[in-house]
Design an enzyme around this catalytic site. Structure first.
Site, PDB file in Angstrom:
ATOM      1  N   ASP A 133       0.828  -1.202   0.000  1.00  0.00           N
ATOM      2  CA  ASP A 133       0.000   0.000   0.000  1.00  0.00           C
ATOM      3  C   ASP A 133       0.865   1.255   0.000  1.00  0.00           C
ATOM      4  O   ASP A 133       1.981   1.247   0.517  1.00  0.00           O
ATOM      5  CB  ASP A 133      -0.919   0.026   1.224  1.00  0.00           C
ATOM      6  CG  ASP A 133      -2.040  -0.991   1.131  1.00  0.00           C
ATOM      7  OD1 ASP A 133      -2.302  -1.484   0.027  1.00  0.00           O
ATOM      8  OD2 ASP A 133      -2.650  -1.285   2.173  1.00  0.00           O
ATOM      9  N   GLN A 163      -1.204   7.141  -6.299  1.00  0.00           N
ATOM     10  CA  GLN A 163      -2.250   8.066  -5.883  1.00  0.00           C
ATOM     11  C   GLN A 163      -2.373   9.215  -6.877  1.00  0.00           C
ATOM     12  O   GLN A 163      -1.418   9.953  -7.111  1.00  0.00           O
ATOM     13  CB  GLN A 163      -1.928   8.600  -4.488  1.00  0.00           C
ATOM     14  CG  GLN A 163      -1.836   7.497  -3.443  1.00  0.00           C
ATOM     15  CD  GLN A 163      -1.138   7.936  -2.172  1.00  0.00           C
ATOM     16  OE1 GLN A 163      -0.114   8.603  -2.218  1.00  0.00           O
ATOM     17  NE2 GLN A 163      -1.686   7.567  -1.028  1.00  0.00           N
ATOM     18  N   ARG A 184      -2.157  -0.614  -8.354  1.00  0.00           N
ATOM     19  CA  ARG A 184      -3.522  -0.214  -8.014  1.00  0.00           C
ATOM     20  C   ARG A 184      -3.571   1.311  -8.120  1.00  0.00           C
ATOM     21  O   ARG A 184      -2.725   2.012  -7.555  1.00  0.00           O
ATOM     22  CB  ARG A 184      -3.881  -0.646  -6.595  1.00  0.00           C
ATOM     23  CG  ARG A 184      -5.259  -0.143  -6.130  1.00  0.00           C
ATOM     24  CD  ARG A 184      -5.405  -0.207  -4.615  1.00  0.00           C
ATOM     25  NE  ARG A 184      -5.361  -1.579  -4.131  1.00  0.00           N
ATOM     26  CZ  ARG A 184      -4.841  -1.929  -2.950  1.00  0.00           C
ATOM     27  NH1 ARG A 184      -4.309  -1.025  -2.165  1.00  0.00           N
ATOM     28  NH2 ARG A 184      -4.849  -3.181  -2.566  1.00  0.00           N
ATOM     29  N   ALA A 189      -5.957   9.259  -0.132  1.00  0.00           N
ATOM     30  CA  ALA A 189      -6.818   9.454   1.033  1.00  0.00           C
ATOM     31  C   ALA A 189      -6.133  10.150   2.203  1.00  0.00           C
ATOM     32  O   ALA A 189      -6.678  10.195   3.292  1.00  0.00           O
ATOM     33  CB  ALA A 189      -7.362   8.113   1.508  1.00  0.00           C
ATOM     34  N   HIS A 227     -14.874   4.343  -5.660  1.00  0.00           N
ATOM     35  CA  HIS A 227     -16.321   4.228  -5.467  1.00  0.00           C
ATOM     36  C   HIS A 227     -17.059   5.307  -6.249  1.00  0.00           C
ATOM     37  O   HIS A 227     -18.272   5.432  -6.146  1.00  0.00           O
ATOM     38  CB  HIS A 227     -16.672   4.369  -3.976  1.00  0.00           C
ATOM     39  CG  HIS A 227     -16.040   3.329  -3.112  1.00  0.00           C
ATOM     40  ND1 HIS A 227     -14.877   3.537  -2.421  1.00  0.00           N
ATOM     41  CD2 HIS A 227     -16.407   2.044  -2.853  1.00  0.00           C
ATOM     42  CE1 HIS A 227     -14.554   2.447  -1.756  1.00  0.00           C
ATOM     43  NE2 HIS A 227     -15.456   1.511  -2.009  1.00  0.00           N
ATOM     44  N   ARG A 289     -11.830   6.134   6.330  1.00  0.00           N
ATOM     45  CA  ARG A 289     -13.096   5.705   5.732  1.00  0.00           C
ATOM     46  C   ARG A 289     -14.203   6.709   6.053  1.00  0.00           C
ATOM     47  O   ARG A 289     -15.030   7.014   5.205  1.00  0.00           O
ATOM     48  CB  ARG A 289     -13.503   4.315   6.240  1.00  0.00           C
ATOM     49  CG  ARG A 289     -12.523   3.206   5.907  1.00  0.00           C
ATOM     50  CD  ARG A 289     -12.386   2.902   4.434  1.00  0.00           C
ATOM     51  NE  ARG A 289     -11.687   3.909   3.654  1.00  0.00           N
ATOM     52  CZ  ARG A 289     -10.372   4.054   3.630  1.00  0.00           C
ATOM     53  NH1 ARG A 289      -9.606   3.290   4.365  1.00  0.00           N
ATOM     54  NH2 ARG A 289      -9.821   4.973   2.854  1.00  0.00           N
TER      55      ARG A 289
END
Length: 306
Positions: A133, A163, A184, A189, A227, A289
């Site tokens: 990550d 990112q 990915r 965030a 999302h 989150r």
């Protein structure tokens, strides 16, 4: 700056406050369970089986980051070795995600590398993949360096995260595509200054689309973690218009968010992977989150004193 971005930055700023953290730890644990698959590996593996039955793949993450002592990193390394073996034993469709600071990156780069390497070697034995990550910008280059070094050693079953909100992203993507590193792609965030990151969401989305297109046009397998329907629908349209097959990319979403939509994407024939964390060190992950959108925070506040 739009209201969602202002909300995100504000929440990330106050989440480091000790009073806020104390209240969250007291009242938020129950609701953190919405985003976390359980406290133990077996609980997480059971949940992976349930998602696999719906056609959803998983990347499994053991919660923890920003450790203070290297013995903590050693404990996390051992848990990840058990995790990798557990995935193989249960024969579930899941790869692995880990954070470099969890493995000691902020304390000792050599120890961190050796910890991560041990996990990647174990995963390679089981023909599995490890995703390192990406954390906040002070660790970006060090994380990329770890991945490139592992690839140079022949451990190519490892990739990282890029990112879209960082100014450096496009150049990093070009370098990593050249090195055949599986990525990915995310918006990002963490709270970052304007010197290193775009501050307007419109700029972030534009850059996000740019690096996704760069992957798809080069025929490089692409993991799109979002999302945002603007991104998801754009990828579907772009792939359809350019003859890009559904097995050339995958969508990724977080555990606990849009689970019905994840199942629907699988039914449509898209590859979909769920980022699933487990463990007890939930607060840093949980606050990020909540920062995703006001509705997540409202869910907690509206139930806090019931």
């Amino acid at each position: 700056m739009d209201h969602i971005e202002l909300y995100r930055k504000t929440l990330l700023s106050i989440s480091g406050n000790q009073i806020v953290e104390k209240l969250a730890l007291k009242y938020g644990k129950k609701f953190a369970g919405k985003f976390i698959a359980g406290h133990t590996l077996n609980e997480a593996l059971d949940e992976i089986e349930r998602l696999n039955d719906k056609g959803i793949m998983v990347t499994l993450d053991h919660l923890g980051e920003g450790i203070l002592h290297l013995n903590e990193a050693a404990a996390y390394r051992e848990e990840y070795l058990r995790l990798v073996d557990g995935i193989a034993e249960r024969k579930v469709s899941s790869n692995v995600s880990l954070k470099p600071t969890q493995m000691g990156l902020a304390l000792d780069k050599k120890v961190c590398y050796n910890n991560i390497r041990a996990i990647v070697v174990q995963a390679q034995k089981h023909h599995n993949f490890v995703r390192i990550d990406m954390e906040d910008s002070p660790f970006t280059q060090a994380t990329i360096d770890i991945v490139l070094r592992l690839h140079a050693e022949g451990l190519t079953n490892v990739g990282t995260v890029i990112q879209a909100y960082l100014h450096r992203t496009e150049e990093d993507v070009k370098q990593l595509i050249e090195a055949q590193v599986n990525l990915r792609l995310v918006k990002g965030a963490y709270k970052e200054p304007s010197s290193v990151a775009y501050q307007q969401m419109s700029e972030v989305i534009e850059n996000y689309k740019r690096v996704i297109q760069l992957h798809l046009d080069k025929g490089v397998y692409t993991a799109i973690a979002s999302h945002d329907d603007r991104i998801i629908n754009w990828v579907k349209s772009y792939a359809g218009e350019n003859g890009i097959t559904k097995d050339a990319f995958e969508f990724q979403m977080l555990y606990g968010l849009r689970m019905n939509d994840q199942a629907d994407l699988a039914k449509e024939g898209f590859r979909i992977r769920c980022y699933m964390p487990y463990g007890t060190m939930w607060y840093p992950y949980y606050t990020r989150r909540l920062a995703e959108k006001p509705a997540n925070l409202w869910m907690v506040l509206s139930n806090m004193f019931k």
